[in-house]
Design a protein around this motif. Structure first.
Motif, PDB file in Angstrom:
ATOM      1  N   ASP A  24      36.599-110.449  74.822  1.00 55.43           N
ATOM      2  CA  ASP A  24      36.070-111.578  75.575  1.00 55.43           C
ATOM      3  C   ASP A  24      35.385-111.057  76.836  1.00 55.43           C
ATOM      4  O   ASP A  24      36.027-110.453  77.698  1.00 55.43           O
ATOM      5  CB  ASP A  24      37.221-112.522  75.924  1.00 55.43           C
ATOM      6  CG  ASP A  24      36.722-113.822  76.492  1.00 55.43           C
ATOM      7  OD1 ASP A  24      35.516-113.902  76.770  1.00 55.43           O
ATOM      8  OD2 ASP A  24      37.532-114.738  76.660  1.00 55.43           O
ATOM      9  N   LEU A  26      33.998-112.592  79.400  1.00 51.28           N
ATOM     10  CA  LEU A  26      34.356-113.236  80.662  1.00 51.28           C
ATOM     11  C   LEU A  26      35.671-112.660  81.196  1.00 51.28           C
ATOM     12  O   LEU A  26      35.799-112.368  82.396  1.00 51.28           O
ATOM     13  CB  LEU A  26      34.472-114.742  80.451  1.00 51.28           C
ATOM     14  CG  LEU A  26      34.540-115.595  81.703  1.00 51.28           C
ATOM     15  CD1 LEU A  26      33.284-115.405  82.508  1.00 51.28           C
ATOM     16  CD2 LEU A  26      34.700-117.045  81.342  1.00 51.28           C
ATOM     17  N   VAL A  68      28.890-113.105  85.693  1.00 45.68           N
ATOM     18  CA  VAL A  68      29.200-114.428  85.143  1.00 45.68           C
ATOM     19  C   VAL A  68      27.918-115.227  84.914  1.00 45.68           C
ATOM     20  O   VAL A  68      27.772-115.927  83.909  1.00 45.68           O
ATOM     21  CB  VAL A  68      30.173-115.178  86.076  1.00 45.68           C
ATOM     22  CG1 VAL A  68      30.323-116.611  85.655  1.00 45.68           C
ATOM     23  CG2 VAL A  68      31.522-114.502  86.062  1.00 45.68           C
ATOM     24  N   ILE A  71      26.425-113.906  81.717  1.00 44.80           N
ATOM     25  CA  ILE A  71      27.174-114.333  80.535  1.00 44.80           C
ATOM     26  C   ILE A  71      26.897-115.801  80.230  1.00 44.80           C
ATOM     27  O   ILE A  71      26.811-116.209  79.072  1.00 44.80           O
ATOM     28  CB  ILE A  71      28.683-114.071  80.753  1.00 44.80           C
ATOM     29  CG1 ILE A  71      28.951-112.585  80.635  1.00 44.80           C
ATOM     30  CG2 ILE A  71      29.521-114.798  79.715  1.00 44.80           C
ATOM     31  CD1 ILE A  71      30.355-112.216  80.983  1.00 44.80           C
ATOM     32  N   SER A  72      26.709-116.634  81.279  1.00 45.42           N
ATOM     33  CA  SER A  72      26.404-118.036  81.027  1.00 45.42           C
ATOM     34  C   SER A  72      25.034-118.203  80.379  1.00 45.42           C
ATOM     35  O   SER A  72      24.769-119.233  79.774  1.00 45.42           O
ATOM     36  CB  SER A  72      26.462-118.828  82.327  1.00 45.42           C
ATOM     37  OG  SER A  72      25.337-118.516  83.111  1.00 45.42           O
ATOM     38  N   THR A  74      23.915-115.874  78.093  1.00 48.13           N
ATOM     39  CA  THR A  74      23.984-115.246  76.766  1.00 48.13           C
ATOM     40  C   THR A  74      25.296-115.641  76.106  1.00 48.13           C
ATOM     41  O   THR A  74      25.879-116.671  76.429  1.00 48.13           O
ATOM     42  CB  THR A  74      23.877-113.716  76.905  1.00 48.13           C
ATOM     43  OG1 THR A  74      24.889-113.273  77.793  1.00 48.13           O
ATOM     44  CG2 THR A  74      22.521-113.319  77.457  1.00 48.13           C
ATOM     45  N   ARG A  75      25.793-114.800  75.158  1.00 47.19           N
ATOM     46  CA  ARG A  75      27.024-115.127  74.444  1.00 47.19           C
ATOM     47  C   ARG A  75      28.231-114.685  75.251  1.00 47.19           C
ATOM     48  O   ARG A  75      28.155-113.758  76.054  1.00 47.19           O
ATOM     49  CB  ARG A  75      27.042-114.414  73.088  1.00 47.19           C
ATOM     50  CG  ARG A  75      26.004-114.940  72.130  1.00 47.19           C
ATOM     51  CD  ARG A  75      25.967-114.140  70.857  1.00 47.19           C
ATOM     52  NE  ARG A  75      25.518-112.750  71.102  1.00 47.19           N
ATOM     53  CZ  ARG A  75      26.257-111.683  70.839  1.00 47.19           C
ATOM     54  NH1 ARG A  75      27.469-111.820  70.340  1.00 47.19           N
ATOM     55  NH2 ARG A  75      25.797-110.469  71.069  1.00 47.19           N
ATOM     56  N   ARG A  76      29.382-115.352  74.979  1.00 47.60           N
ATOM     57  CA  ARG A  76      30.597-114.975  75.691  1.00 47.60           C
ATOM     58  C   ARG A  76      31.364-113.901  74.936  1.00 47.60           C
ATOM     59  O   ARG A  76      31.928-112.995  75.533  1.00 47.60           O
ATOM     60  CB  ARG A  76      31.486-116.205  75.873  1.00 47.60           C
ATOM     61  CG  ARG A  76      32.750-115.890  76.595  1.00 47.60           C
ATOM     62  CD  ARG A  76      33.545-117.138  76.885  1.00 47.60           C
ATOM     63  NE  ARG A  76      34.890-116.765  77.300  1.00 47.60           N
ATOM     64  CZ  ARG A  76      35.796-117.649  77.683  1.00 47.60           C
ATOM     65  NH1 ARG A  76      35.513-118.926  77.695  1.00 47.60           N
ATOM     66  NH2 ARG A  76      37.001-117.256  78.044  1.00 47.60           N
ATOM     67  N   MET A  77      31.390-113.999  73.580  1.00 47.08           N
ATOM     68  CA  MET A  77      32.164-113.033  72.799  1.00 47.08           C
ATOM     69  C   MET A  77      31.297-111.828  72.457  1.00 47.08           C
ATOM     70  O   MET A  77      30.089-111.949  72.264  1.00 47.08           O
ATOM     71  CB  MET A  77      32.670-113.672  71.510  1.00 47.08           C
ATOM     72  CG  MET A  77      33.779-114.652  71.729  1.00 47.08           C
ATOM     73  SD  MET A  77      35.166-113.869  72.544  1.00 47.08           S
ATOM     74  CE  MET A  77      36.205-115.277  72.843  1.00 47.08           C
ATOM     75  N   GLU A  78      31.945-110.684  72.352  1.00 46.36           N
ATOM     76  CA  GLU A  78      31.220-109.459  72.025  1.00 46.36           C
ATOM     77  C   GLU A  78      30.838-109.468  70.544  1.00 46.36           C
ATOM     78  O   GLU A  78      31.651-109.820  69.728  1.00 46.36           O
ATOM     79  CB  GLU A  78      32.095-108.259  72.351  1.00 46.36           C
ATOM     80  CG  GLU A  78      31.336-106.946  72.351  1.00 46.36           C
ATOM     81  CD  GLU A  78      32.254-105.789  72.730  1.00 46.36           C
ATOM     82  OE1 GLU A  78      31.810-104.649  72.686  1.00 46.36           O
ATOM     83  OE2 GLU A  78      33.406-106.065  73.057  1.00 46.36           O
TER      84      GLU A  78
END
Lengths: 78, 140
Positions: A24, A26, A68, A71-72, A74-78
């Motif tokens: 994750d 974040l 942060v 990430i907002s 793009t995607r949150r999960m790798e």
């Protein structure tokens, strides 16, 4: 005082390993902020208070907010 | 984010953060800190306003154009102070030889060019941090 130093370095290594093993992104950013905070305490113990000030402001503050924000977008999960 | 507590706490705490940042910048030559740390603290206060009150309110306080002007103007100020050494016949960024005022050790107005350069670096770093965050968060 030496015990405190050793505990801080152990926390630092644990944070560094946790950042690269977390999926994750974040959560990884939050752990990275705590890494910067321990690093700032270590700078203070090494008698470099100006570097500690910069690390607390840049590493724990601005870099976290910039990550942060990215990430907002793009995607949150790798 | 539209939360009453966050908005009120932000309005209360931002002046203290800014006073602390200005303190670090002005005492850069006699205590720990300096232009980079104080500028980062000053930029963080505006970033806090952006996060809690919204981008429109923060742009009303410090617009993109004003931020760019501050960024360019502070680095021009730095270079002009550096050229004062060349004009008086010394190297770039000469301090004592260029005739700057060297006051008592420990005063705020002392040590020649160092406080002027530190203020320039502080403004530069603060506006750079703010511009970077506003560009990332902007809707495209």
């Amino acid at each position: 005082m030496q015990i405190f130093n050793v505990i801080l370095i152990i926390f630092l290594i644990a944070c560094a390993i946790a950042v690269e093993r977390t999926k994750d992104l974040l959560a990884a950013v939050i752990i990275f902020a705590s890494y910067s905070f321990f690093m700032a305490l270590l700078w203070l113990l090494l008698r470099a208070p100006d570097i500690a000030l910069t690390e607390a402001a840049i590493g724990a503050g601005v870099t976290t907010i910039l990550f942060v924000g990215v990430i907002s977008k793009t995607r949150r999960m790798e | 984010m539209d939360d009453l507590i966050v908005r009120k706490v932000t309005k209360w705490i931002v002046p203290f953060i800014q006073v602390y940042g200005i303190f670090i910048v002005l005492h850069g030559h006699i205590s720990p800190g300096g232009g980079f740390s104080g500028g980062a603290v000053l930029g963080s206060s505006i970033i806090l306003i952006t996060l809690s009150l919204g981008l429109e309110k923060a742009s009303g306080i410090l617009s993109h154009r004003t931020s760019s002007l501050l960024e360019s103007g502070s680095i021009i100020w730095y270079v002009l102070i550096g050229f004062a050494g060349i004009v008086t016949g010394n190297n770039f960024l000469t301090n004592r030889g260029a005739g700057f005022h060297m006051g008592e050790v420990g005063d705020i107005i002392s040590s020649g060019t160092i406080p002027l350069i530190t203020v320039a670096i502080g403004i530069k770093v603060a506006s750079t941090v703010i511009t970077l965050f506003h560009i990332i968060i902007e809707e495209d």
